[in-house]
Design an enzyme around this catalytic site. Structure first.
Site, PDB file in Angstrom:
ATOM      1  N   ASP A 159       0.833  -1.208   0.000  1.00 39.79           N
ATOM      2  CA  ASP A 159       0.000   0.000   0.000  1.00 39.79           C
ATOM      3  C   ASP A 159       0.871   1.263   0.000  1.00 39.79           C
ATOM      4  O   ASP A 159       0.354   2.374  -0.043  1.00 39.79           O
ATOM      5  CB  ASP A 159      -1.023  -0.008   1.152  1.00 39.79           C
ATOM      6  CG  ASP A 159      -0.394  -0.024   2.521  1.00 39.79           C
ATOM      7  OD1 ASP A 159       0.845  -0.141   2.629  1.00 39.79           O
ATOM      8  OD2 ASP A 159      -1.149   0.077   3.514  1.00 39.79           O
ATOM      9  N   SER A 160       2.201   1.065  -0.012  1.00 45.54           N
ATOM     10  CA  SER A 160       3.125   2.173  -0.295  1.00 45.54           C
ATOM     11  C   SER A 160       2.841   2.769  -1.670  1.00 45.54           C
ATOM     12  O   SER A 160       3.328   3.858  -1.981  1.00 45.54           O
ATOM     13  CB  SER A 160       4.575   1.691  -0.221  1.00 45.54           C
ATOM     14  OG  SER A 160       4.770   0.564  -1.072  1.00 45.54           O
TER      15      SER A 160
ATOM     16  N   ASP B  43      -0.869  -6.184   0.149  1.00 46.08           N
ATOM     17  CA  ASP B  43      -1.255  -5.528   1.396  1.00 46.08           C
ATOM     18  C   ASP B  43      -2.764  -5.372   1.475  1.00 46.08           C
ATOM     19  O   ASP B  43      -3.407  -4.945   0.511  1.00 46.08           O
ATOM     20  CB  ASP B  43      -0.659  -4.109   1.441  1.00 46.08           C
ATOM     21  CG  ASP B  43       0.640  -4.028   2.202  1.00 46.08           C
ATOM     22  OD1 ASP B  43       0.918  -4.915   3.032  1.00 46.08           O
ATOM     23  OD2 ASP B  43       1.384  -3.052   1.969  1.00 46.08           O
TER      24      ASP B  43
ATOM     25  N   LYS C  13      -1.020  -9.406   3.353  1.00 44.90           N
ATOM     26  CA  LYS C  13      -0.254  -8.853   4.465  1.00 44.90           C
ATOM     27  C   LYS C  13      -1.118  -7.875   5.227  1.00 44.90           C
ATOM     28  O   LYS C  13      -1.834  -7.071   4.618  1.00 44.90           O
ATOM     29  CB  LYS C  13       1.019  -8.156   3.956  1.00 44.90           C
ATOM     30  CG  LYS C  13       1.865  -7.554   5.087  1.00 44.90           C
ATOM     31  CD  LYS C  13       3.294  -7.241   4.657  1.00 44.90           C
ATOM     32  CE  LYS C  13       3.496  -5.947   3.928  1.00 44.90           C
ATOM     33  NZ  LYS C  13       3.044  -4.746   4.651  1.00 44.90           N
TER      34      LYS C  13
ATOM     35  N   GLU D 136      -1.185  -5.312   8.947  1.00 46.03           N
ATOM     36  CA  GLU D 136      -0.397  -4.689  10.007  1.00 46.03           C
ATOM     37  C   GLU D 136      -1.018  -4.955  11.368  1.00 46.03           C
ATOM     38  O   GLU D 136      -2.234  -4.917  11.524  1.00 46.03           O
ATOM     39  CB  GLU D 136      -0.308  -3.170   9.768  1.00 46.03           C
ATOM     40  CG  GLU D 136       0.392  -2.813   8.465  1.00 46.03           C
ATOM     41  CD  GLU D 136       0.517  -1.305   8.241  1.00 46.03           C
ATOM     42  OE1 GLU D 136       0.163  -0.507   9.144  1.00 46.03           O
ATOM     43  OE2 GLU D 136       0.965  -0.932   7.144  1.00 46.03           O
TER      44      GLU D 136
ATOM     45  N   GLU E  69       9.591  -3.674  10.416  1.00 42.76           N
ATOM     46  CA  GLU E  69       9.962  -2.379   9.836  1.00 42.76           C
ATOM     47  C   GLU E  69      10.497  -1.432  10.903  1.00 42.76           C
ATOM     48  O   GLU E  69       9.848  -1.219  11.934  1.00 42.76           O
ATOM     49  CB  GLU E  69       8.743  -1.753   9.134  1.00 42.76           C
ATOM     50  CG  GLU E  69       9.057  -0.398   8.505  1.00 42.76           C
ATOM     51  CD  GLU E  69       8.030   0.093   7.496  1.00 42.76           C
ATOM     52  OE1 GLU E  69       7.067  -0.637   7.184  1.00 42.76           O
ATOM     53  OE2 GLU E  69       8.202   1.235   7.014  1.00 42.76           O
TER      54      GLU E  69
HETATM   55  O1  KIV Z   1       3.644  -1.051   1.535  1.00 38.16           O
HETATM   56  C1  KIV Z   1       4.841  -1.427   1.576  1.00 38.16           C
HETATM   57  O2  KIV Z   1       5.657  -1.130   0.694  1.00 38.16           O
HETATM   58  C2  KIV Z   1       5.271  -2.234   2.708  1.00 38.16           C
HETATM   59  C3  KIV Z   1       6.735  -2.552   2.791  1.00 38.16           C
HETATM   60  C4  KIV Z   1       7.496  -1.345   3.228  1.00 38.16           C
HETATM   61  C5  KIV Z   1       7.000  -3.707   3.692  1.00 38.16           C
HETATM   62  O3  KIV Z   1       4.464  -2.588   3.528  1.00 38.16           O
HETATM   63 NA    NA Z   2       2.445  -1.602   3.378  1.00 44.60          NA
END
Ligand code: KIV
Ligand code: NA
Length: 265
Positions: free
Chosen positions: A45-46, A84, A113, A115, A182
């Site tokens: 989600d980056s 994510d 994934k 959090e 992280e």
């Molecule tokens: O969204 C993302 O890029 C991430 C990584 C930094 C692990 O969660």
């Molecule tokens: Na992320």
């Protein structure tokens, strides 16, 4: 081409072969990363930051994640593909998490994934029991940036370090096969990695001793205009092409030369 499986990743973990992971958001880069030898692609989600220009990951929606997952899935065959779950898509209930995870899996994800620590363990177990492999994410969790008060190193006090150890154990016991650590002091990430028995640790700003490493593609290619975090290395420095830069990232992860002390807390 043979696809990487969860079993393959478990074997790499057991053999001490480092897992090379990168974020990816589209088909062309997915293909390039596959040819450069990346083991795991994360549709992170980056993408809110690096593709959309947002200042956090909070505005990213499930529809955005579905779109980019489908793009990456079409562009690559070998890498394990993680997506994510965006902010708000798994927090209400385990049923909500399962419904949205199913949508991401249908788009091409092999694993989702999410959090959070021990408080997410029940959700993790619910998904894993229903056939959805889960990667957890602890330490600095960007979806909680407003609660945490910024993007800063986590687990610096003995109390918060103990909390993180408890979180990792709860997530492993719930069935998470992988966890992203992280912005965690290297010493703590090393201890965590050694204390776990099945879950693979993937570090970003967590030192060199985790089972694998991940970076944001736009950070390691030096294309992101924002502030460069301590843990980022620009692999385009001295590289003849983007594919060569990605291949040198894979090589540096595999031989343990990335991350170096200057990338570490
Ligand atoms: O969204 C993302 O890029 C991430 C990584 C930094 C692990 O969660
Ligand atoms: Na992320």
């Amino acid at each position: 081409i043979k696809s990487v499986t969860l079993h393959d990743l478990g074997k790499m973990r057991a053999a001490g072969e480092k897992i090379a992971m990168l974020t990816c958001y589209d088909a062309s880069f997915a293909s390039l990363c596959e040819h450069a030898g990346v083991d795991v692609l994360l549709v992170g989600d980056s993408l809110g930051n690096v593709l959309q220009g947002q200042t956090s990951t909070l505005p990213v929606t499930l529809e955005h994640m579905v779109y980019h997952t489908a793009c990456v899935a079409r562009g690559s065959k070998r890498p394990w593909l993680i997506t994510d779950m965006p902010f708000g898509s798994y927090h209400e209930s385990r049923e909500q998490a399962m419904r949205n995870a199913a949508t991401l899996m249908a788009a091409g994800a092999h694993m989702v994934k999410l959090e959070g620590g021990a408080f997410m363990a029940e959700t993790v177990r619910f998904l894993v029991e229903r056939g959805v492999p889960v990667c957890a994410h602890i330490g600095l969790t960007p979806q909680s940036v407003f609660q945490l008060g910024g993007y800063r190193v986590q687990g610096k006090t003995e109390e918060s370090a103990q909390h993180m150890r408890d979180d990792a154990l709860a997530l492993e016991q719930a069935g998470a096969a992988m966890v992203v650590l992280e912005m965690v002091p290297a010493q703590l990430a090393t201890a965590l990695t050694q204390s776990l028995t099945t879950m693979a640790t993937i570090g970003i700003g967590a030192g060199k001793d985790t089972h694998g490493q991940v970076l944001v593609l736009h950070d390691m290619l030096g294309v992101y205009p924002g502030r460069k975090a301590r843990f980022v290395r620009n692999f385009m420095d001295g590289a003849a092409s983007i594919e060569a830069a990605v291949a040198s990232y894979v090589a540096a992860v595999k031989d343990g030369s990335f991350p170096a002390v200057e990338h570490t807390y």
